[in-house]
Design an enzyme around this catalytic site. Structure first.
Site, PDB file in Angstrom:
ATOM      1  N   GLY A 193       0.875  -1.169   0.000  1.00 41.70           N
ATOM      2  CA  GLY A 193       0.000   0.000   0.000  1.00 41.70           C
ATOM      3  C   GLY A 193       0.912   1.217   0.000  1.00 41.70           C
TER       4      GLY A 193
ATOM      5  N   ASP B 143       2.325  -1.448  -4.591  1.00 45.79           N
ATOM      6  CA  ASP B 143       0.914  -1.096  -4.794  1.00 45.79           C
ATOM      7  C   ASP B 143       0.388  -1.882  -5.991  1.00 45.79           C
ATOM      8  OD1 ASP B 143      -1.651   0.493  -4.911  1.00 45.79           O
ATOM      9  OD2 ASP B 143      -0.589   1.731  -3.437  1.00 45.79           O
TER      10      ASP B 143
ATOM     11  N   HIS C 299     -10.046  -1.809  17.797  1.00 44.32           N
ATOM     12  CA  HIS C 299      -9.751  -0.482  17.260  1.00 44.32           C
ATOM     13  C   HIS C 299     -11.021   0.067  16.633  1.00 44.32           C
ATOM     14  CE1 HIS C 299      -7.485   2.812  15.722  1.00 44.32           C
ATOM     15  NE2 HIS C 299      -7.590   2.466  14.458  1.00 44.32           N
TER      16      HIS C 299
HETATM   17  N1  APR Z   1      -1.990  -4.453  -3.041  1.00 42.01           N
HETATM   18  C1  APR Z   1      -1.272  -3.354  -2.758  1.00 42.01           C
HETATM   19  N2  APR Z   1      -1.824  -2.143  -2.551  1.00 42.01           N
HETATM   20  C2  APR Z   1      -3.149  -2.026  -2.642  1.00 42.01           C
HETATM   21  C3  APR Z   1      -3.977  -3.143  -2.932  1.00 42.01           C
HETATM   22  C4  APR Z   1      -3.345  -4.391  -3.132  1.00 42.01           C
HETATM   23  N3  APR Z   1      -4.049  -5.486  -3.408  1.00 42.01           N
HETATM   24  N4  APR Z   1      -5.267  -2.689  -2.957  1.00 42.01           N
HETATM   25  C5  APR Z   1      -5.244  -1.379  -2.692  1.00 42.01           C
HETATM   26  N5  APR Z   1      -3.962  -0.954  -2.505  1.00 42.01           N
HETATM   27  C6  APR Z   1      -3.460   0.391  -2.252  1.00 42.01           C
HETATM   28  C7  APR Z   1      -4.246   1.495  -2.945  1.00 42.01           C
HETATM   29  O1  APR Z   1      -3.996   1.508  -4.343  1.00 42.01           O
HETATM   30  C8  APR Z   1      -3.724   2.725  -2.213  1.00 42.01           C
HETATM   31  O2  APR Z   1      -2.601   3.294  -2.846  1.00 42.01           O
HETATM   32  O3  APR Z   1      -3.543   0.751  -0.889  1.00 42.01           O
HETATM   33  C9  APR Z   1      -3.319   2.164  -0.839  1.00 42.01           C
HETATM   34  C10 APR Z   1      -4.107   2.761   0.299  1.00 42.01           C
HETATM   35  O4  APR Z   1      -3.729   4.079   0.415  1.00 42.01           O
HETATM   36  P1  APR Z   1      -4.734   5.267   0.782  1.00 42.01           P
HETATM   37  O5  APR Z   1      -5.957   5.128  -0.059  1.00 42.01           O
HETATM   38  O6  APR Z   1      -3.972   6.541   0.733  1.00 42.01           O
HETATM   39  O7  APR Z   1      -5.146   4.905   2.279  1.00 42.01           O
HETATM   40  P2  APR Z   1      -4.351   5.190   3.641  1.00 42.01           P
HETATM   41  O8  APR Z   1      -4.774   6.505   4.201  1.00 42.01           O
HETATM   42  O9  APR Z   1      -2.899   4.944   3.430  1.00 42.01           O
HETATM   43  O10 APR Z   1      -4.993   4.068   4.603  1.00 42.01           O
HETATM   44  C11 APR Z   1      -4.843   2.691   4.320  1.00 42.01           C
HETATM   45  O11 APR Z   1      -5.102   2.037   6.621  1.00 42.01           O
HETATM   46  O12 APR Z   1      -5.806   3.195   8.523  1.00 42.01           O
HETATM   47  C12 APR Z   1      -6.171   2.328   7.501  1.00 42.01           C
HETATM   48  O13 APR Z   1      -8.489   2.857   7.236  1.00 42.01           O
HETATM   49  C13 APR Z   1      -7.229   2.936   6.628  1.00 42.01           C
HETATM   50  O14 APR Z   1      -7.772   0.867   5.590  1.00 42.01           O
HETATM   51  C14 APR Z   1      -7.096   2.096   5.388  1.00 42.01           C
HETATM   52  C15 APR Z   1      -5.599   1.835   5.305  1.00 42.01           C
END
Ligand code: APR
Length: 312
Positions: free
Chosen positions: A11, A35, A179
């Site tokens: 992510g 990602d 949480h």
């Molecule tokens: N593999 C890798 N990355 C992925 C996948 C996957 N299968 N599916 C989604 N992603 C990526 C998205 O493309 C995105 O870039 O995960 C990233 C999530 O980033 P954000 O949308 O910016 O979210 P963020 O604020 O980082 O939070 C992520 O943490 O606190 C928790 O509730 C929040 O569940 C959320 C997570």
């Protein structure tokens, strides 16, 4: 020759970018941002941006981005933020269906490519996501944890420090449970350099601080339109550092229950010692009757989530 540790961040969104920056700046090891293929450019772009900051600031870390799970081979730590963050009005539990699917595929990628990693899950709803991660990977339960207690305690500490106008460094706080809105901030273990906070702040104000802590994530979502990312990243990096450097810090985190606090077979926030073996010990602290009841209620909420996840 000692080799640098490999820290994989699955992510590369808001929290992932912050994690990469912190891991590099603390020189915990080399960093790989992962990602989905559509966002590979973001992973690679953030890696370049942070690498260039390291050049300015004089930190040694190789930072790369990828969408290929084969590249995570050899990971010492995987921190998982893959998923969708909360939007205003959305509860963490609303995220369950979307993020469960994502966590299952991420877990399969970790299982196949990084079988020795210590896995820290941040994706919400946390207690269900970390449970699913352990279930799908089949990794030893002490090698899969969730980051929440560190963040919730940090929020609690900040509000206490702010109220008293003292340094947050002096404030110790412990938040147990799931949480979510059912988390259990434990006033009996909240001190300012050893002085119980109940001696310093009125019951009424403390109640308000507890409520604000429980809603701390939602407050930020309401203000920014997306989830917090700086403090969550700091919480996970503290856990990763404790593992990588065998610091044996006592940090509340979503850890497996094997009879601890009278609970079996779930993940929930508990104080845990994190060292080179992962979660080395769950520390059972005495709770008041009220706190016990709140923890039991929180465990029910987590079980409810797991039951919903089971059907999906
Ligand atoms: N593999 C890798 N990355 C992925 C996948 C996957 N299968 N599916 C989604 N992603 C990526 C998205 O493309 C995105 O870039 O995960 C990233 C999530 O980033 P954000 O949308 O910016 O979210 P963020 O604020 O980082 O939070 C992520 O943490 O606190 C928790 O509730 C929040 O569940 C959320 C997570």
């Amino acid at each position: 020759m000692p080799q640098r540790k490999k820290i994989v961040l699955i992510g590369a969104g808001n929290i992932g970018g912050e994690l990469a920056s912190l891991a590099a700046r603390r020189q915990l090891g080399d960093v790989l941002l992962v990602d989905i293929p559509d966002k590979e450019g973001v992973a690679k772009g953030k890696a370049l941006d942070i690498s260039q900051a390291c050049a300015l600031e004089g930190f040694d870390a190789k930072i790369n981005g990828t969408s290929d799970y084969a590249d995570i081979a050899g990971a010492d730590v995987c921190i998982v933020t893959a998923g969708v963050p909360r939007k205003p009005g959305m509860s963490r539990d609303d995220l369950l269906a979307i993020n469960l699917k994502i966590i299952r595929s991420v877990a399969a990628g970790i299982k196949a490519n990084a079988p020795d990693a210590f896995v820290i899950v941040i994706s919400n709803p946390l207690d269900a996501m970390v449970y699913e991660m352990q279930k799908v990977t089949g990794f030893a339960r002490q090698k899969v944890v969730g980051m929440a207690g560190a963040l919730d305690a940090a929020r609690f500490s900040h509000f206490i420090a702010d109220e008293l106008n003292v340094s947050t460094k002096e404030v110790n706080a412990l938040v147990l449970g799931g949480h979510g809105d059912s988390m259990v901030p434990t006033l009996s273990y909240c001190t300012v350099n050893g002085v119980p906070v109940r001696q310093l702040i009125s019951r009424e104000k403390l109640d308000a601080i507890v409520t604000r802590t429980k809603k701390g994530g939602g407050e930020i979502v309401g203000l920014m339109g997306t989830s917090a990312y700086v403090a969550p990243a700091a919480g996970a990096i503290a856990m990763a550092a404790s593992y990588l450097l065998d610091q044996k810090r006592l940090i509340a985190c979503a850890a497996p229950t094997d009879g601890s606090y009278g609970l079996e077979g779930i993940y929930i926030g508990q104080p845990a010692i994190i060292g080179g073996a992962g979660v080395e010990k769950i520390v059972e602290v005495e709770l008041s009757d009220e706190e016990k009841a709140q923890l039991a209620k929180s465990a029910d909420a987590v079980r409810g989530l797991l039951a919903d996840a089971e059907k999906m």
